[in-house]
Design an enzyme around this catalytic site. Structure first.
Site, PDB file in Angstrom:
ATOM      1  N   HIS A  24     131.915  73.627  10.697  1.00 39.45           N
ATOM      2  CA  HIS A  24     132.770  73.501   9.568  1.00 39.45           C
ATOM      3  C   HIS A  24     134.291  73.778  10.628  1.00 39.45           C
ATOM      4  O   HIS A  24     134.949  75.216  10.203  1.00 39.45           O
ATOM      5  CB  HIS A  24     133.242  74.420   8.212  1.00 39.45           C
ATOM      6  CG  HIS A  24     132.455  73.431   6.846  1.00 39.45           C
ATOM      7  ND1 HIS A  24     132.244  74.360   6.514  1.00 39.45           N
ATOM      8  CD2 HIS A  24     132.366  72.574   6.759  1.00 39.45           C
ATOM      9  CE1 HIS A  24     132.016  73.475   5.547  1.00 39.45           C
ATOM     10  NE2 HIS A  24     132.451  72.514   5.488  1.00 39.45           N
ATOM     11  N   HIS A  80     129.581  62.430  -1.422  1.00 40.33           N
ATOM     12  CA  HIS A  80     131.365  63.163  -0.550  1.00 40.33           C
ATOM     13  C   HIS A  80     131.800  62.897   0.492  1.00 40.33           C
ATOM     14  O   HIS A  80     131.374  61.841   1.058  1.00 40.33           O
ATOM     15  CB  HIS A  80     130.099  64.527  -0.142  1.00 40.33           C
ATOM     16  CG  HIS A  80     130.864  65.314  -0.019  1.00 40.33           C
ATOM     17  ND1 HIS A  80     132.387  65.836  -0.362  1.00 40.33           N
ATOM     18  CD2 HIS A  80     130.285  66.450   0.651  1.00 40.33           C
ATOM     19  CE1 HIS A  80     132.599  66.483   0.531  1.00 40.33           C
ATOM     20  NE2 HIS A  80     131.858  67.655   0.726  1.00 40.33           N
ATOM     21  N   GLU A  82     133.015  64.174   3.003  1.00 39.55           N
ATOM     22  CA  GLU A  82     133.475  64.737   4.085  1.00 39.55           C
ATOM     23  C   GLU A  82     132.880  64.312   5.491  1.00 39.55           C
ATOM     24  O   GLU A  82     131.062  63.378   4.776  1.00 39.55           O
ATOM     25  CB  GLU A  82     132.639  66.514   4.624  1.00 39.55           C
ATOM     26  CG  GLU A  82     133.052  66.726   5.170  1.00 39.55           C
ATOM     27  CD  GLU A  82     133.164  69.292   4.739  1.00 39.55           C
ATOM     28  OE1 GLU A  82     132.331  68.837   3.789  1.00 39.55           O
ATOM     29  OE2 GLU A  82     133.693  69.406   5.427  1.00 39.55           O
ATOM     30  N   ASP A  84     130.242  64.452   7.756  1.00 37.67           N
ATOM     31  CA  ASP A  84     128.889  65.080   7.623  1.00 37.67           C
ATOM     32  C   ASP A  84     128.228  64.140   7.218  1.00 37.67           C
ATOM     33  O   ASP A  84     126.304  63.908   6.945  1.00 37.67           O
ATOM     34  CB  ASP A  84     128.769  66.810   8.056  1.00 37.67           C
ATOM     35  CG  ASP A  84     128.648  67.199   6.392  1.00 37.67           C
ATOM     36  OD1 ASP A  84     129.647  66.987   6.306  1.00 37.67           O
ATOM     37  OD2 ASP A  84     128.198  68.367   6.220  1.00 37.67           O
ATOM     38  N   HIS A 146     131.361  71.035  -3.439  1.00 37.59           N
ATOM     39  CA  HIS A 146     133.130  71.739  -2.757  1.00 37.59           C
ATOM     40  C   HIS A 146     134.175  71.017  -2.294  1.00 37.59           C
ATOM     41  O   HIS A 146     135.324  71.867  -2.070  1.00 37.59           O
ATOM     42  CB  HIS A 146     132.861  72.611  -2.086  1.00 37.59           C
ATOM     43  CG  HIS A 146     132.402  71.888  -0.773  1.00 37.59           C
ATOM     44  ND1 HIS A 146     132.872  72.686   0.253  1.00 37.59           N
ATOM     45  CD2 HIS A 146     132.009  71.050   0.190  1.00 37.59           C
ATOM     46  CE1 HIS A 146     132.469  71.782   1.929  1.00 37.59           C
ATOM     47  NE2 HIS A 146     131.773  71.042   1.414  1.00 37.59           N
ATOM     48  N   ASP A 165     126.231  68.679  -1.087  1.00 36.11           N
ATOM     49  CA  ASP A 165     125.983  69.922  -0.598  1.00 36.11           C
ATOM     50  C   ASP A 165     125.259  71.106  -1.281  1.00 36.11           C
ATOM     51  O   ASP A 165     124.463  71.930  -0.400  1.00 36.11           O
ATOM     52  CB  ASP A 165     127.006  70.405   0.090  1.00 36.11           C
ATOM     53  CG  ASP A 165     127.985  69.457   0.760  1.00 36.11           C
ATOM     54  OD1 ASP A 165     127.060  68.945   2.072  1.00 36.11           O
ATOM     55  OD2 ASP A 165     129.000  69.460   0.926  1.00 36.11           O
ATOM     56  N   TYR A 193     124.390  79.771   3.407  1.00 35.57           N
ATOM     57  CA  TYR A 193     124.789  78.410   3.046  1.00 35.57           C
ATOM     58  C   TYR A 193     126.388  78.552   2.052  1.00 35.57           C
ATOM     59  O   TYR A 193     127.215  78.215   1.592  1.00 35.57           O
ATOM     60  CB  TYR A 193     124.150  77.164   2.900  1.00 35.57           C
ATOM     61  CG  TYR A 193     124.748  75.597   2.597  1.00 35.57           C
ATOM     62  CD1 TYR A 193     124.618  75.227   3.515  1.00 35.57           C
ATOM     63  CD2 TYR A 193     125.586  75.633   1.546  1.00 35.57           C
ATOM     64  CE1 TYR A 193     125.455  73.927   3.460  1.00 35.57           C
ATOM     65  CE2 TYR A 193     125.903  74.216   0.963  1.00 35.57           C
ATOM     66  CZ  TYR A 193     126.055  73.457   2.773  1.00 35.57           C
ATOM     67  OH  TYR A 193     126.536  72.077   2.700  1.00 35.57           O
ATOM     68  N   HIS A 226     122.134  68.882   3.099  1.00 36.85           N
ATOM     69  CA  HIS A 226     121.353  69.104   4.347  1.00 36.85           C
ATOM     70  C   HIS A 226     119.846  70.247   4.012  1.00 36.85           C
ATOM     71  O   HIS A 226     120.074  70.827   2.293  1.00 36.85           O
ATOM     72  CB  HIS A 226     122.323  70.586   4.488  1.00 36.85           C
ATOM     73  CG  HIS A 226     123.889  70.196   4.904  1.00 36.85           C
ATOM     74  ND1 HIS A 226     124.219  68.958   5.868  1.00 36.85           N
ATOM     75  CD2 HIS A 226     125.373  69.847   3.775  1.00 36.85           C
ATOM     76  CE1 HIS A 226     125.570  68.586   6.333  1.00 36.85           C
ATOM     77  NE2 HIS A 226     126.134  69.367   4.783  1.00 36.85           N
TER      78      HIS A 226
HETATM   79 FE1  FEO Z   1     130.716  68.791   2.350  1.00 40.52          FE
HETATM   80 FE2  FEO Z   1     127.789  68.893   4.307  1.00 40.52          FE
HETATM   81  O1  FEO Z   1     129.691  68.737   3.488  1.00 40.52           O
END
Ligand code: FEO
Length: 395
Positions: A24, A80, A82, A84, A146, A165, A193, A226
């Site tokens: 991030h 999601h 994002e 990643d 998120h 996430d 996290y 993750h």
């Molecule tokens: Fe919000 Fe693991 O990306």
């Protein structure tokens, strides 16, 4: 990492990122690396739940190839946007151009604004189902857990929740399950996290968990995007999230400071002794030398914070300023906060620190302490008293 069958016909096909140390945009240090998890569900129809970070696209594709040719994928569930989790989409879609992508309306918008792909996209809402054959996938929108696009995917036949996430950890390991790893490391990474990414979203998380509990859907396994999969005791991480989201704290104080020539550090050490003498656990960090992610993690369940800085140009020092900027963004409501620091001819650091944090939900304690140049014996005694009195404010 090769594909691993986590349930009959469901494979973990994600990748381990052993090298990543900043996440991030350097707001989160990942000392144990991370993983980008993706799950391949092989039924009459084949679905892939999430992808991985772009640089690992080929590894994802090779992992999928161990199970099926990627061209056979019928659906890609994008929980999601994002990068990643979506970065490998453009490479993957070249191999399965007819696959349909499913996600929220915000996901559709976000994926397009990232990759500008001409892809078949189906918008789904909470309660919508996708039949794969023997299995069904159900979707649950989770906005702001998120990102606005976030969504959970649930498979009722396996009582399997794939919440992206949520409930994740930045933790690279070839072990896949909670019962295979050190519990202290696992919970510490899960707490880190939550503290560093989800802390400001506590009210939304609490509501979402309560909504899911009201649905009365059994959850036997939680497979996040993750880290480790929760199968031995998914309730453990759900209860931890409930506790963090409710803002439950212990009688603990974190002292974080920055010092120019050591005077503020001397104050910090005596203040810590005063806190400890009041029977309150204390952790002391020089923010210029410490891992910011670790400090934030320790703050999550602490009832009080003390921030210190030497005065420089009528202001606080730059590392504590950057740290307080992060603290302000986390909106850590309900904790007591106090300030201290040394100065030369004119003060300023204490006032500036108070100013920085005055609107983020903390309870600014009336106690603060400034010392001109280096503290003498009496002033060190006063520092001890300051820490001791501050600790007594904790509930
Ligand atoms: Fe919000 Fe693991 O990306």
């Amino acid at each position: 990492m090769a594909a691993i069958e986590i349930l009959p016909g469901i494979y973990s096909v994600g990748v381990q990122d052993w090298k990543v140390r900043n996440f991030h945009g350097h707001t989160y240090t990942t000392q144990r690396g991370s993983s980008y998890n993706a799950y391949l569900i092989v039924d009459e129809k084949i679905a892939l739940v999430d992808t991985v970070y772009g640089p690992f696209a080929q590894e994802l594709i090779e992992n999928i190839r161990e199970i099926i040719p990627p061209g056979k994928i019928d659906y890609i569930i994008a929980n999601h946007v994002e990068t990643d989790h979506s970065g490998a989409l453009p490479s993957l879609m070249q191999l399965c151009p007819k696959a349909k992508i499913l996600g929220t309306a915000k996901c559709k918008e976000g994926l397009y604004k990232h990759y500008y792909g001409d892809w078949d996209f189906q918008v789904v809402k909470t309660g919508d189902e996708l039949k794969l054959g023997k299995r069904t996938l159900t979707f649950l929108e989770a906005p702001m857990i998120h990102w606005p696009d976030s969504m959970f995917t649930y498979c009722p036949q396996d009582c399997l929740l794939m919440p992206n996430d949520a409930f994740g950890q930045h933790y690279a390991t070839l072990k896949r399950f909670d019962d295979q790893v050190d519990q202290c490391i696992l919970m510490d990474e899960a707490e880190k996290y939550y503290a560093n990414i989800l802390w400001p979203l506590g009210a939304i998380i609490l509501k979402k968990i309560e909504d899911v509990q009201k649905l009365n859907i059994p959850i036997k396994m939680i497979a996040p995007s993750h880290g480790i999969i929760w199968r031995r005791d998914p309730e453990k991480i759900i209860n931890a999230y409930l506790s963090w989201a409710k803002g439950k704290t212990d009688k603990k104080i974190v002292i974080a400071y920055e010092t120019m020539w050591g005077a503020t550090e001397k104050m910090a050490r005596r203040i810590a002794e005063g806190v400890s003498a009041a029977g309150v656990e204390v952790k002391l960090y020089d923010v210029a030398e410490s891992d910011r992610t670790e400090i934030i993690t320790r703050m999550l369940t602490s009832q009080g914070f003390l921030f210190g800085s030497s005065t420089h140009d009528n202001d606080m020092l730059p590392n504590i300023a950057a740290f307080l900027e992060i603290v302000k963004g986390l909106k850590p409501k309900g904790r007591q906060v106090g300030f201290f620091g040394s100065y030369g001819w004119a003060g300023g650091a204490v006032k500036e620190m108070q100013e920085e944090l005055k609107d983020c939900g903390l309870e600014l304690n009336p106690l603060s302490m400034s010392v001109k140049y280096a503290p003498d014996k009496e002033e060190l005694k006063a520092c001890f008293e300051f820490g001791n009195q501050f600790a007594k404010f904790l509930k």
